[in-house]
Design a protein around this motif. Structure first.
Motif, PDB file in Angstrom:
ATOM      1  N   ALA A 147      29.476  62.036  28.835  1.00 13.38           N
ATOM      2  CA  ALA A 147      28.463  62.004  27.771  1.00 13.38           C
ATOM      3  C   ALA A 147      28.024  60.579  27.491  1.00 13.38           C
ATOM      4  O   ALA A 147      28.836  59.651  27.444  1.00 13.38           O
ATOM      5  CB  ALA A 147      29.025  62.651  26.510  1.00 13.38           C
ATOM      6  N   THR A 148      26.727  60.417  27.296  1.00 11.49           N
ATOM      7  CA  THR A 148      26.176  59.097  26.981  1.00 11.49           C
ATOM      8  C   THR A 148      25.532  59.054  25.587  1.00 11.49           C
ATOM      9  O   THR A 148      25.223  57.971  25.096  1.00 11.49           O
ATOM     10  CB  THR A 148      25.118  58.689  28.024  1.00 11.49           C
ATOM     11  N   HIS A 149      25.308  60.214  24.977  1.00 11.39           N
ATOM     12  CA  HIS A 149      24.663  60.270  23.651  1.00 11.39           C
ATOM     13  C   HIS A 149      25.719  60.292  22.546  1.00 11.39           C
ATOM     14  O   HIS A 149      25.647  61.074  21.602  1.00 11.39           O
ATOM     15  CB  HIS A 149      23.756  61.498  23.551  1.00 11.39           C
ATOM     16  N   VAL A 150      26.691  59.406  22.669  1.00 10.34           N
ATOM     17  CA  VAL A 150      27.796  59.373  21.719  1.00 10.34           C
ATOM     18  C   VAL A 150      28.273  57.939  21.551  1.00 10.34           C
ATOM     19  O   VAL A 150      28.244  57.147  22.502  1.00 10.34           O
ATOM     20  CB  VAL A 150      28.963  60.280  22.195  1.00 10.34           C
ATOM     21  N   GLN A 151      28.697  57.622  20.345  1.00  9.30           N
ATOM     22  CA  GLN A 151      29.284  56.314  20.038  1.00  9.30           C
ATOM     23  C   GLN A 151      30.579  56.544  19.268  1.00  9.30           C
ATOM     24  O   GLN A 151      30.612  57.323  18.317  1.00  9.30           O
ATOM     25  CB  GLN A 151      28.328  55.467  19.201  1.00  9.30           C
ATOM     26  N   VAL A 152      31.631  55.884  19.699  1.00 10.24           N
ATOM     27  CA  VAL A 152      32.924  55.985  19.026  1.00 10.24           C
ATOM     28  C   VAL A 152      33.282  54.611  18.476  1.00 10.24           C
ATOM     29  O   VAL A 152      33.296  53.624  19.209  1.00 10.24           O
ATOM     30  CB  VAL A 152      34.032  56.469  19.979  1.00 10.24           C
ATOM     31  N   SER A 153      33.557  54.551  17.182  1.00  8.79           N
ATOM     32  CA  SER A 153      33.847  53.276  16.532  1.00  8.79           C
ATOM     33  C   SER A 153      35.075  53.413  15.644  1.00  8.79           C
ATOM     34  O   SER A 153      35.276  54.463  15.022  1.00  8.79           O
ATOM     35  CB  SER A 153      32.662  52.824  15.669  1.00  8.79           C
ATOM     36  N   PRO A 154      35.882  52.367  15.575  1.00 10.69           N
ATOM     37  CA  PRO A 154      36.960  52.374  14.577  1.00 10.69           C
ATOM     38  C   PRO A 154      36.382  52.088  13.200  1.00 10.69           C
ATOM     39  O   PRO A 154      35.330  51.454  13.078  1.00 10.69           O
ATOM     40  CB  PRO A 154      37.874  51.241  15.046  1.00 10.69           C
ATOM     41  N   LEU A 155      37.055  52.545  12.186  1.00  7.28           N
ATOM     42  CA  LEU A 155      36.625  52.256  10.820  1.00  7.28           C
ATOM     43  C   LEU A 155      36.926  50.791  10.521  1.00  7.28           C
ATOM     44  O   LEU A 155      38.083  50.366  10.521  1.00  7.28           O
ATOM     45  CB  LEU A 155      37.352  53.170   9.827  1.00  7.28           C
ATOM     46  N   ILE A 156      35.888  50.029  10.274  1.00  5.53           N
ATOM     47  CA  ILE A 156      36.036  48.586  10.055  1.00  5.53           C
ATOM     48  C   ILE A 156      36.016  48.254   8.563  1.00  5.53           C
ATOM     49  O   ILE A 156      36.903  47.583   8.046  1.00  5.53           O
ATOM     50  CB  ILE A 156      34.915  47.821  10.785  1.00  5.53           C
ATOM     51  N   ALA A 157      34.991  48.760   7.869  1.00  6.50           N
ATOM     52  CA  ALA A 157      34.840  48.470   6.438  1.00  6.50           C
ATOM     53  C   ALA A 157      35.543  49.563   5.634  1.00  6.50           C
ATOM     54  O   ALA A 157      34.944  50.581   5.309  1.00  6.50           O
ATOM     55  CB  ALA A 157      33.374  48.386   6.072  1.00  6.50           C
TER      56      ALA A 157
END
Length: 420
Positions: free
Chosen positions: A100-110
């Motif tokens: 899949a390319t229509h996805v972004q995974v990010s850690p919670l930063i704020a």
């Protein structure tokens, strides 16, 4: 004694009428014709936001379904509490498997100290969007959306009078545990109340980003323990309404024991006390009925002991009639929701006779649990949610006072037990 018995019968009869008047409109809503399919070119660019902490039992199925939505232009943005969270590996593995390319995974930063972790995750995800996105959809990891979930949730937003669209959660466990059954019965009442009052559920909700900004929801979320509960009031303030979409009712097949059920109901009632304007009236009804039921049971025992069968007949028929009426209403609602779920390609099972028998016993037990849980929230100033502890001074004065990385082990992924 006879006069008291007749009075108790009358109060229980009134509650049957009230509950019927609440449940039947919900049941009827599932029989309304579905909205016409909207052409792809009319559907705005959307982002689906999935905040994660811990690995829910059906997380893998949820992510796969979100990556395969029948929607022309959307992106899935997943915010995970940390890269050490067990959900991180599950999510990244599934994305690699599907390519899949229509996805972004990010850690919670704020990680804001003045709101829930979910609130922080949503604020982070919304702030990361560019101007090309017009709609945001929100979902929880304890449900698995069908392929047209996003399309059905977004389509009604073409009406500018609608500020948000929503479905709701419907528990469909095996009901092997009493906790699962009591939670299921409690949730029926919650779904009915939310439908009648037009409250949204954040586990299946969408809104235009312009509305989100106009309602100042990012500011509200940064100071709230709940994400969905303040939405109703915020939309009311700008003259918009919440639209219930029956086809996006989401099935949850997790189990829970009595301790988990107690914590769940406590949290739900605490949020209701903090944010819902009808909380006092609703809880007064619960308290009144539970008191009536307790007095009725005591009176029934006394009447039988004294051979006052007239009083016993009035009270007994009132209690039995109420329980049977509630069971019938539950079955009506259950069948309506299950038709929707089956239409979305998911399998359902009918109640067995042993389960129906357990339901009859669980109805008064649920009433008692809800009453005690409601009373316990009156002075409650701290709440634990998935290992995170919050201090609550008032609805918009929240303090995150204790947070540790998730300790849920990878061995729990095959379990169907709710995390919390």
């Amino acid at each position: 004694m006879n006069e008291l018995a007749i009075a108790i019968f009358g109060v229980l009869a009134i509650f049957v009428v009230l509950q019927t008047s609440y449940v039947l409109p919900l049941v009827s809503s599932f029989r309304l014709p579905s909205s016409k399919a909207m052409p792809d070119e009319w559907l705005p660019k959307a982002v689906v936001i999935l905040p994660l902490r811990c690995a829910d039992p059906f997380l893998g199925d949820c992510v796969r379904a979100l990556l395969q939505q029948n929607y022309p232009d959307y992106k899935l943005h997943i915010i995970v509490d940390s890269q050490k969270d067990p959900a991180w590996n599950i999510v990244t593995q599934i994305i690699q498997q599907l390519g899949a390319t229509h996805v972004q995974v990010s850690p919670l930063i704020a990680r804001h100290k003045t709101c829930s972790l979910k609130g922080s995750a949503l604020v982070q995800a919304i702030n990361a969007l560019d101007d090309s996105y017009q709609v945001a959809a929100f979902i929880d990891a304890d449900v698995v959306p069908h392929s047209t979930w996003l399309r059905e949730l977004v389509a009604p937003l073409v009406d500018e009078r609608i500020g948000a669209t929503t479905g709701n959660r419907w528990y469909m466990p095996q009901i092997g545990q009493w906790g699962s059954l009591i939670r299921h019965l409690f949730n029926l009442g919650a779904v009915v109340s939310m439908y009648i009052n037009k409250y949204p559920w954040g586990g299946s909700m969408a809104m235009r980003l312009s509305v989100l900004q106009q309602a100042q929801l990012l500011k509200i979320w940064r100071h709230s323990i709940s994400v969905d509960s303040p939405v109703w009031g915020a939309l009311q303030n700008i003259g918009l309404k919440v639209k219930f979409v029956p086809t996006v009712m989401m099935s949850n097949r997790e189990e829970c024991d009595l301790a988990q059920c107690w914590r769940f109901i406590q949290r739900q009632l605490l949020v209701s006390r903090l944010y819902h304007p009808t909380w006092r009236l609703a809880f007064f009804q619960v308290l009144t009925f539970t008191s009536t039921l307790a007095v009725g049971i005591a009176l029934l025992l006394i009447a039988v002991a004294r051979s006052n069968f007239t009083a016993a007949a009035w009270v007994g028929s009132g209690i039995v009639g109420y329980i049977l009426a509630m069971a019938v209403l539950l079955i009506l609602a259950e069948q309506a929701v299950r038709r929707v779920i089956r239409a979305n390609g998911q399998k359902t099972q009918n109640f067995s006779f042993p389960v129906i028998a357990k339901i009859l016993l669980a109805i008064p037990l649920m009433q008692l649990v809800v009453t005690l849980a409601g009373l316990s929230t009156m002075l409650k100033r701290k709440v634990e949610w998935r290992g995170v502890i919050y201090q609550i001074k008032d609805p918009y004065n929240i303090q995150l006072i204790e947070h540790h990385p998730s300790q849920v082990s990878l061995s729990s992924f095959d379990s169907k037990t709710s995390i919390g």
